[in-house]
Design a protein around this motif. Structure first.
Motif, PDB file in Angstrom:
ATOM      1  N   GLY A  80      60.881  41.954  -8.719  1.00 32.43           N
ATOM      2  CA  GLY A  80      61.088  42.085 -10.157  1.00 32.43           C
ATOM      3  C   GLY A  80      59.901  41.567 -10.950  1.00 32.43           C
ATOM      4  N   THR A  84      57.262  43.676 -13.304  1.00 36.48           N
ATOM      5  CA  THR A  84      57.094  43.322 -14.713  1.00 36.48           C
ATOM      6  C   THR A  84      55.676  43.644 -15.193  1.00 36.48           C
ATOM      7  OG1 THR A  84      58.757  41.564 -14.544  1.00 36.48           O
ATOM      8  CG2 THR A  84      57.201  41.445 -16.391  1.00 36.48           C
ATOM      9  N   VAL A 108      60.332  50.046 -14.909  1.00 31.36           N
ATOM     10  CA  VAL A 108      61.530  49.537 -15.579  1.00 31.36           C
ATOM     11  C   VAL A 108      62.759  49.719 -14.700  1.00 31.36           C
ATOM     12  CG1 VAL A 108      63.072  49.878 -17.547  1.00 31.36           C
ATOM     13  CG2 VAL A 108      60.591  49.875 -17.891  1.00 31.36           C
ATOM     14  N   LEU A 109      62.836  50.875 -14.019  1.00 35.90           N
ATOM     15  CA  LEU A 109      63.972  51.110 -13.121  1.00 35.90           C
ATOM     16  C   LEU A 109      63.974  50.116 -11.962  1.00 35.90           C
ATOM     17  CD1 LEU A 109      64.036  55.036 -12.996  1.00 35.90           C
ATOM     18  CD2 LEU A 109      65.637  53.495 -14.180  1.00 35.90           C
ATOM     19  N   LEU A 111      62.616  47.178 -12.038  1.00 37.23           N
ATOM     20  CA  LEU A 111      62.954  45.881 -12.617  1.00 37.23           C
ATOM     21  C   LEU A 111      64.461  45.757 -12.840  1.00 37.23           C
ATOM     22  CD1 LEU A 111      61.672  43.295 -13.717  1.00 37.23           C
ATOM     23  CD2 LEU A 111      61.504  44.401 -15.941  1.00 37.23           C
ATOM     24  N   ALA A 112      65.068  46.801 -13.389  1.00 35.73           N
ATOM     25  CA  ALA A 112      66.510  46.780 -13.632  1.00 35.73           C
ATOM     26  C   ALA A 112      67.293  46.748 -12.328  1.00 35.73           C
ATOM     27  CB  ALA A 112      66.909  47.996 -14.466  1.00 35.73           C
ATOM     28  N   GLY A 113      66.826  47.548 -11.344  1.00 35.06           N
ATOM     29  CA  GLY A 113      67.523  47.559 -10.050  1.00 35.06           C
ATOM     30  C   GLY A 113      67.460  46.213  -9.362  1.00 35.06           C
ATOM     31  N   ALA A 115      67.068  43.296 -10.803  1.00 36.50           N
ATOM     32  CA  ALA A 115      67.920  42.347 -11.530  1.00 36.50           C
ATOM     33  C   ALA A 115      69.392  42.576 -11.222  1.00 36.50           C
ATOM     34  CB  ALA A 115      67.660  42.482 -13.035  1.00 36.50           C
ATOM     35  N   GLY A 116      69.796  43.842 -11.166  1.00 39.89           N
ATOM     36  CA  GLY A 116      71.188  44.152 -10.857  1.00 39.89           C
ATOM     37  C   GLY A 116      71.572  43.713  -9.453  1.00 39.89           C
TER      38      GLY A 116
END
Length: 638
Positions: A80, A84, A108-109, A111-113, A115-116
């Motif tokens: 992540g 960034t 961004v995907l 990063l979001a993945g 984090a999720g």
């Protein structure tokens, strides 16, 4: 005229001895040498290994899953952070040219993945920790109980053994927290490593400053924990006193005497005084910890300011771009969180580890006094003999028994009498293999109790002790003790008939199915005499070859006492019976009487022989007959 000259008393003033709990290894000054920053911080890996070793012992699959989730969570943290940089770089470029906005989408995907996935892994980690915690606590308690119940009885006579058990019990209580603290520490370490990897890639010059922000707080935390633990040690005696006073003030066995002796104000004053000493020590420790924490935080804050100044300098000097600077901000925040987690969770783990040290020390101590005897399985004993047996309790000033010779045979009743402290109960413990002699030997049918399997030996023993257990179980279970005879309830009723417990069972609302525990919902209470009949019944029910009875009728009425003693001869047909009693009239049923004086056998013979010749037995017998008041004696003479 009386001599009025003043006389100076040079006799040293005597003071009341104060109740003080002592235990080996409890010296605070000695422990302080080991509670240093270096020694404690080096223990963190050991504590983590111990935590996961306990987890591995109770649930391997959950432990593997927990470790896997921790590793994967750390990788997602690093992924992540690296994503960034790419995302920020694309977003900055799109600010000048919106056509480049789609370039940021993959980052961004990612990063979001990441984090999720980390969020899901965090839930899994928490769930696995919650699953393992109670299991670890039960495993720790089981090991402690196993060590305690497999130690020699003599261990309980060592000063401080029970106090160290209480300290170990505290370790059991906190052991459930150990896996959570360990996984939080590992998680914080993973976060720190991930952030440090990013920082090392973008601006390695900031790494020393990152370390500098952590070291002062870590040292302050370790020093603060040292202060807190030493305060705990200094208050141990008073906290034990508080527990003891609370028990005596509230337990039903003393409730009547607390009131009739008007003792409550006196004991409450003692309680308040001990509490005040605990509060004073804790207040001093709290103030000292606050000062240490302030210094550590101030130094860490200064180092943190220098680190952020370094980021600004690198950005201003053009050594890093805006995207890298943004990533460093996130990385430094993550690193700071990881460092704070390591310090905080590390402190918690070290505190827990100290209590777990008490737990481990007790288990080691108990293991050093474990039942390490022979493997010979004895048959029903035909003869039990003491050959010149001497026994001294740990740290006692003198021998309780000295060169005692004693014999009891199957089919025989031997009574043991003597004044208080003469060694009667100790003799019974040696006969039944609970204790081993310091010198001399106790032999069952020619085989030393040192060579016999102790558990097999005790299956051939039935004991009615002075302080008999009152198990919170049904009447049937209190007699069977989980070891039913082939005849089941018929054997229980036979034992009850022999002890007089049948009259007790007849009064119970559900007979043998009645729960004998008033403290438990639906339980029924018994008097001391009724409980003593149950205790005698359980000894008879065992149908063991050696029956040992220590004041078995002290709480019984005359009718119940007569019933037990008139039935002893029938019980002795297939048993060897040893009886301790202060009521010398009961010794008439004995084949032989052994008289103990100050731990030595002073006389032996039948009731008629001992009452006919001068000696302790005759003296005690005459004293027991001297009960009439002067007017009654005068009436008898008339």
């Amino acid at each position: 005229m009386a001599d009025e000259t003043a006389v100076t008393d040079t006799t040293p003033q005597q003071h009341d001895e104060q109740l003080r709990f002592t235990y080996s290894g409890g010296d605070s000054a000695e422990l302080a040498q080991h509670l240093t920053g270096r020694s404690l911080s080096s223990r963190l890996p050991q504590l983590v290994r111990r935590s996961f070793a306990l987890a591995w012992a109770v649930d391997r699959r959950s432990t593997i899953a927990l470790l896997a989730c921790q590793v994967l969570s750390g990788l997602m943290e690093a992924l992540g952070l690296f994503a960034t940089t790419a995302a920020l770089s694309a977003l900055i470029q799109s600010a000048h040219d919106p056509a480049h906005l789609h370039v940021a989408l993959p980052s961004v995907l990612v990063l979001a993945g990441a984090a999720g996935l980390r969020a899901v892994l965090g839930i899994a980690i928490q769930g696995l920790s919650n699953r393992l915690g109670p299991r670890i606590s039960r495993e720790a308690e089981y090991r402690m109980l196993h060590a305690a119940t497999n130690a020699e009885m003599a261990a309980y006579d060592h000063p401080g053994f029970n106090d160290r058990y209480d300290k170990a019990d505290r370790g059991v209580e906190v052991s459930r927290d150990m896996i959570g603290q360990s996984q939080n520490l590992v998680s914080s370490l993973a976060t720190l490593i991930a952030a440090a990897a990013v920082i090392a890639t973008l601006a390695p010059i900031l790494l020393p400053l990152l370390v500098l922000t952590a070291v002062p707080q870590a040292l302050a935390s370790v020093t603060g924990e040292r202060v807190a633990y030493l305060a705990t040690l200094r208050t141990f005696h008073d906290r034990r006193m508080l527990n003891m006073l609370r028990w005596h003030l509230t337990h039903k066995d003393q409730a009547d005497q607390i009131r009739t002796d008007t003792l409550a104000p006196y004991l409450l004053d003692k309680y308040r005084a001990s509490g005040a000493r605990v509060d004073h020590t804790n207040d001093q420790a709290a103030w000292q910890r606050a000062k240490i924490s302030f210094v550590g935080s101030a130094v860490s804050g200064l180092a943190s300011a220098l680190m952020w100044a370094g980021v600004i300098f690198l950005l201003g000097a053009g050594h890093i771009g805006a995207a890298a600077a943004g990533t460093l901000v996130f990385a430094l925040r993550s690193a700071g969180g990881g460092l704070h987690g390591i310090v905080g969770y590390g402190s918690d783990l070290m505190r827990t580890g100290r209590y777990m040290d008490d737990w481990e020390s007790f288990i080691t101590e108990a293991a050093g006094q474990r039942l390490d005897r022979g493997n010979i399985v004895p048959d029903r004993p035909r003869q039990v003999v003491l050959h010149r047996v001497t026994y001294r309790y740990p740290e006692a000033d003198h021998d309780t028994l000295f060169e005692v010779d004693f014999t009891v045979r199957q089919g025989e009743i031997v009574a043991v009498v003597g004044e208080n402290g003469s060694g009667k109960t100790t003799l019974l413990k040696l006969l039944s293999g609970l204790n081993l002699p310091a010198s001399g030997d106790v032999v069952w049918d020619g085989i030393s109790t040192r060579e016999l399997n102790p558990h097999a030996l005790w299956k051939q023993c039935a004991v009615v002790p002075q302080e008999f257990a009152r198990w919170p179980m049904t009447a049937r279970e209190n007699i069977q003790l989980g070891q039913p005879q082939p005849e089941a309830d018929d054997a229980v009723r036979r034992a009850a008939d022999a002890s007089g417990a049948d009259a007790v069972i007849a009064t119970l609302r559900s007979g043998l199915n009645t729960l004998l525990a008033r403290e438990w919902w639906g339980g029924q209470a018994l008097s001391s005499g009724q409980w003593q009949r149950i205790a005698a019944a359980r000894a008879i029910h065992r149908d063991a070859g050696l029956l040992v009875m220590d004041e078995p009728t002290s709480d019984l009425d005359a009718r119940a006492e007569h019933r037990i003693f008139t039935g002893l001869r029938q019980l002795a047909e297939h048993r060897a019976i040893v009886l301790v009693t202060h009521n010398l009239a009961n010794t008439i049923v004995a084949d032989r009487i052994v008289v103990l004086e100050s731990g030595r056998v002073s006389a032996e013979g039948t009731f008629c022989e001992l009452t006919a010749r001068p000696g302790l037995f005759r003296d005690l017998w005459l004293l027991q007959q001297d009960r009439a008041n002067p007017s009654a004696q005068e009436d008898m003479r008339r």
